[in-house]
Design a protein around this motif. Structure first.
Motif, PDB file in Angstrom:
ATOM      1  N   ASP A 121       0.642  -1.019  -0.123  1.00  0.00           N
ATOM      2  CA  ASP A 121       0.202  -0.214  -0.140  1.00  0.00           C
ATOM      3  C   ASP A 121       0.840   1.598   0.158  1.00  0.00           C
ATOM      4  O   ASP A 121       0.040   2.196   0.496  1.00  0.00           O
ATOM      5  CB  ASP A 121      -1.111  -0.160   1.802  1.00  0.00           C
ATOM      6  N   HIS A 122       2.471   0.880  -0.078  1.00  0.00           N
ATOM      7  CA  HIS A 122       3.457   2.193  -0.575  1.00  0.00           C
ATOM      8  C   HIS A 122       2.558   2.963  -1.218  1.00  0.00           C
ATOM      9  O   HIS A 122       1.993   2.710  -2.143  1.00  0.00           O
ATOM     10  CB  HIS A 122       4.473   1.620  -0.313  1.00  0.00           C
ATOM     11  N   PRO A 123       2.720   4.858  -1.632  1.00  0.00           N
ATOM     12  CA  PRO A 123       1.472   5.442  -2.046  1.00  0.00           C
ATOM     13  C   PRO A 123       2.895   5.555  -3.690  1.00  0.00           C
ATOM     14  O   PRO A 123       2.004   5.282  -4.850  1.00  0.00           O
ATOM     15  CB  PRO A 123       2.087   6.679  -1.389  1.00  0.00           C
ATOM     16  N   TYR A 124       4.282   4.573  -3.706  1.00  0.00           N
ATOM     17  CA  TYR A 124       4.925   4.217  -4.798  1.00  0.00           C
ATOM     18  C   TYR A 124       4.500   3.899  -6.253  1.00  0.00           C
ATOM     19  O   TYR A 124       5.037   3.223  -6.614  1.00  0.00           O
ATOM     20  CB  TYR A 124       6.196   4.182  -4.643  1.00  0.00           C
ATOM     21  N   MET A 125       4.232   2.191  -4.961  1.00  0.00           N
ATOM     22  CA  MET A 125       2.985   1.420  -6.013  1.00  0.00           C
ATOM     23  C   MET A 125       2.840   1.690  -7.030  1.00  0.00           C
ATOM     24  O   MET A 125       2.360   1.102  -8.805  1.00  0.00           O
ATOM     25  CB  MET A 125       2.589   0.587  -5.013  1.00  0.00           C
ATOM     26  N   GLU A 126       1.680   2.635  -7.048  1.00  0.00           N
ATOM     27  CA  GLU A 126       0.686   3.625  -7.885  1.00  0.00           C
ATOM     28  C   GLU A 126       1.464   4.018  -8.677  1.00  0.00           C
ATOM     29  O   GLU A 126       1.096   3.898 -10.459  1.00  0.00           O
ATOM     30  CB  GLU A 126      -0.525   4.099  -7.668  1.00  0.00           C
ATOM     31  N   LEU A 127       2.525   4.906  -8.800  1.00  0.00           N
ATOM     32  CA  LEU A 127       3.168   4.994  -9.523  1.00  0.00           C
ATOM     33  C   LEU A 127       4.277   4.460 -10.950  1.00  0.00           C
ATOM     34  O   LEU A 127       5.169   4.331 -11.878  1.00  0.00           O
ATOM     35  CB  LEU A 127       4.373   5.933  -8.424  1.00  0.00           C
ATOM     36  N   TYR A 128       4.612   2.956  -9.780  1.00  0.00           N
ATOM     37  CA  TYR A 128       5.504   1.789 -10.643  1.00  0.00           C
ATOM     38  C   TYR A 128       4.522   1.144 -11.622  1.00  0.00           C
ATOM     39  O   TYR A 128       5.233   1.003 -12.358  1.00  0.00           O
ATOM     40  CB  TYR A 128       5.415   0.806  -9.988  1.00  0.00           C
ATOM     41  N   LYS A 129       3.377   1.404 -11.344  1.00  0.00           N
ATOM     42  CA  LYS A 129       2.150   0.751 -11.924  1.00  0.00           C
ATOM     43  C   LYS A 129       1.480   1.253 -13.200  1.00  0.00           C
ATOM     44  O   LYS A 129       1.808   0.540 -14.007  1.00  0.00           O
ATOM     45  CB  LYS A 129       1.166   0.619 -10.882  1.00  0.00           C
ATOM     46  N   GLN A 130       2.023   2.470 -13.637  1.00  0.00           N
ATOM     47  CA  GLN A 130       1.821   3.575 -14.639  1.00  0.00           C
ATOM     48  C   GLN A 130       3.329   3.981 -15.258  1.00  0.00           C
ATOM     49  O   GLN A 130       2.948   5.039 -16.348  1.00  0.00           O
ATOM     50  CB  GLN A 130       1.912   5.505 -13.632  1.00  0.00           C
ATOM     51  N   SER A 131       4.571   3.001 -14.576  1.00  0.00           N
ATOM     52  CA  SER A 131       4.921   3.185 -15.596  1.00  0.00           C
ATOM     53  C   SER A 131       6.089   2.418 -16.138  1.00  0.00           C
ATOM     54  O   SER A 131       5.128   1.499 -16.094  1.00  0.00           O
ATOM     55  CB  SER A 131       6.954   3.310 -14.200  1.00  0.00           C
ATOM     56  N   LYS A 132       6.242   2.839 -17.579  1.00  0.00           N
ATOM     57  CA  LYS A 132       7.213   1.524 -18.138  1.00  0.00           C
ATOM     58  C   LYS A 132       8.345   0.990 -17.604  1.00  0.00           C
ATOM     59  O   LYS A 132       9.347   1.838 -18.006  1.00  0.00           O
ATOM     60  CB  LYS A 132       7.075   2.180 -19.812  1.00  0.00           C
ATOM     61  N   LEU A 133       8.763  -0.259 -17.249  1.00  0.00           N
ATOM     62  CA  LEU A 133      10.141  -0.559 -16.756  1.00  0.00           C
ATOM     63  C   LEU A 133      10.661  -1.441 -17.869  1.00  0.00           C
ATOM     64  O   LEU A 133      10.148  -2.797 -17.635  1.00  0.00           O
ATOM     65  CB  LEU A 133       9.806  -0.947 -15.892  1.00  0.00           C
ATOM     66  N   ILE A 134      11.639  -1.381 -17.830  1.00  0.00           N
ATOM     67  CA  ILE A 134      12.733  -2.814 -19.168  1.00  0.00           C
ATOM     68  C   ILE A 134      13.411  -3.373 -18.658  1.00  0.00           C
ATOM     69  O   ILE A 134      14.749  -1.989 -18.344  1.00  0.00           O
ATOM     70  CB  ILE A 134      12.450  -1.827 -20.876  1.00  0.00           C
ATOM     71  N   PHE A 135      14.176  -4.500 -18.682  1.00  0.00           N
ATOM     72  CA  PHE A 135      15.849  -4.815 -17.585  1.00  0.00           C
ATOM     73  C   PHE A 135      15.425  -5.817 -19.109  1.00  0.00           C
ATOM     74  O   PHE A 135      15.091  -6.691 -19.512  1.00  0.00           O
ATOM     75  CB  PHE A 135      15.493  -5.237 -16.689  1.00  0.00           C
ATOM     76  N   CYS A 136      16.894  -5.813 -19.710  1.00  0.00           N
ATOM     77  CA  CYS A 136      17.707  -6.204 -20.444  1.00  0.00           C
ATOM     78  C   CYS A 136      18.779  -7.405 -20.198  1.00  0.00           C
ATOM     79  O   CYS A 136      19.730  -6.374 -19.286  1.00  0.00           O
ATOM     80  CB  CYS A 136      17.250  -6.183 -22.007  1.00  0.00           C
ATOM     81  N   VAL A 137      19.276  -8.679 -20.434  1.00  0.00           N
ATOM     82  CA  VAL A 137      20.370  -8.632 -19.941  1.00  0.00           C
ATOM     83  C   VAL A 137      20.759  -9.830 -21.034  1.00  0.00           C
ATOM     84  O   VAL A 137      19.831 -10.721 -21.872  1.00  0.00           O
ATOM     85  CB  VAL A 137      20.415  -9.883 -18.441  1.00  0.00           C
ATOM     86  N   GLY A 138      22.131 -10.206 -21.490  1.00  0.00           N
ATOM     87  CA  GLY A 138      22.145 -11.383 -22.363  1.00  0.00           C
ATOM     88  C   GLY A 138      22.193 -12.579 -21.176  1.00  0.00           C
ATOM     89  O   GLY A 138      22.924 -11.940 -20.252  1.00  0.00           O
ATOM     90  N   GLN A 139      22.707 -13.835 -22.028  1.00  0.00           N
ATOM     91  CA  GLN A 139      23.524 -14.593 -21.293  1.00  0.00           C
ATOM     92  C   GLN A 139      24.679 -15.451 -21.841  1.00  0.00           C
ATOM     93  O   GLN A 139      24.999 -16.381 -21.083  1.00  0.00           O
ATOM     94  CB  GLN A 139      22.520 -15.981 -21.670  1.00  0.00           C
ATOM     95  N   GLY A 140      25.669 -14.478 -22.550  1.00  0.00           N
ATOM     96  CA  GLY A 140      27.048 -14.608 -22.187  1.00  0.00           C
ATOM     97  C   GLY A 140      27.796 -14.123 -21.898  1.00  0.00           C
ATOM     98  O   GLY A 140      28.016 -13.952 -20.586  1.00  0.00           O
TER      99      GLY A 140
END
Length: 276
Positions: A202-221
């Motif tokens: 119920d932290h107020p940041y949770m709603e802000l995270y849900k409104q955000s676009k969060l992209i993570f990428c990693v290779g496996q080499g």
């Protein structure tokens, strides 16, 4: 502050003292500004560059111990030039103080205090300065590769009122390995795996995270194994916290270095701007 703008062609680099245009290989124009301003937070001159003149403001953080010109030198600016030239995107490449903080092998308490001052510089000096210059007060995107991705993730999760888009390439999100035996409030707040795991639903940041676009990428080499394990851990935490994030694990030929980060940057920017 000192304002210097560069005109760059395929063949030469000419330093100008007035605002000019940077011409790309396609013949379009890209405005580039070099800026040096004194930071009260860090008690030194700090340098950065602005690529573009409109659209989404995006802070690009260099890799560990890198400088503000790294993204240009490594070809990352070229990869996103079509969005810059069409005024959909403006990239701001900043400096860090990694050599005094994350790369400094002594006194974790002091170096984490210094890193907090760098955050203060970004939030209270660099961003307001750019906003005024660009007359753009919307939320920012933040991106980086390697330790730059770690800083980028930390910025959006700690300060979601300022940022709403993240592209993090090959980062570490459990930063325990940097601390040794020392822990305090600042080591905790610079460890996304720790504070995100413990954040209440119920932290107020949770709603802000849900409104955000969060992209993570990693290779496996090569040289990616710690980053793979860290993203798997962090993706589980985000899932448990009901935070929607795109966590993309690329192939075993994808290694931890700029040639692949350039490919990933181009690919994910296509996805981001396809939806705009």
């Amino acid at each position: 502050f000192n304002l210097v703008v560069f005109t760059i062609s395929q063949w030469d680099l000419v330093l100008q003292l007035s605002i000019k245009q940077k011409f790309s290989e396609r013949g379009n124009t890209m405005q580039v500004q070099y800026i040096k301003e004194y930071s009260n937070c860090l008690d030194r001159e700090m340098e950065y560059k602005i690529y573009g003149q409109g659209g989404k403001l995006c802070l690009a953080i260099p890799s560990q111990n890198g400088r503000f010109f790294e993204w240009e030198d490594r070809g990352m600016i070229h990869e996103v030039s079509k969005w810059i030239e069409s005024n959909q995107l403006t990239i701001i490449t900043c400096d860090t103080i990694d050599t005094e903080t994350w790369s400094y092998p002594y006194n974790t308490k002091v170096r984490m205090l210094k890193h907090e001052l760098w955050f203060e510089y970004i939030l209270s000096e660099l961003i307001p300065s750019v906003q005024e210059k660009m007359n753009n007060y919307d939320k920012w995107m933040v991106t980086g590769a390697s330790l730059g991705a770690t800083h980028a993730a930390n910025l959006i999760f700690r300060f979601p009122k300022q940022f709403d888009t993240l592209l993090a390439l090959s980062g570490i999100y459990d930063t325990e390995l940097f601390y040794g035996d020392y822990h305090d409030e600042n080591t905790y707040h610079n460890n996304p795996c720790a504070y995100m795991k413990n954040m209440s639903l119920d932290h107020p940041y949770m709603e802000l995270y849900k409104q955000s676009k969060l992209i993570f990428c990693v290779g496996q080499g090569n040289w990616e194994q710690e980053c793979v394990e860290s993203l798997r851990q962090f993706s589980t935490i985000l899932y448990d916290q009901h935070i929607d994030a795109w966590c993309d694990f690329w192939g075993y030929d994808v290694y931890h270095d700029w040639p692949w980060w350039k490919v990933q940057l181009q690919y994910f920017m296509e996805q981001i701007f396809k939806e705009v």
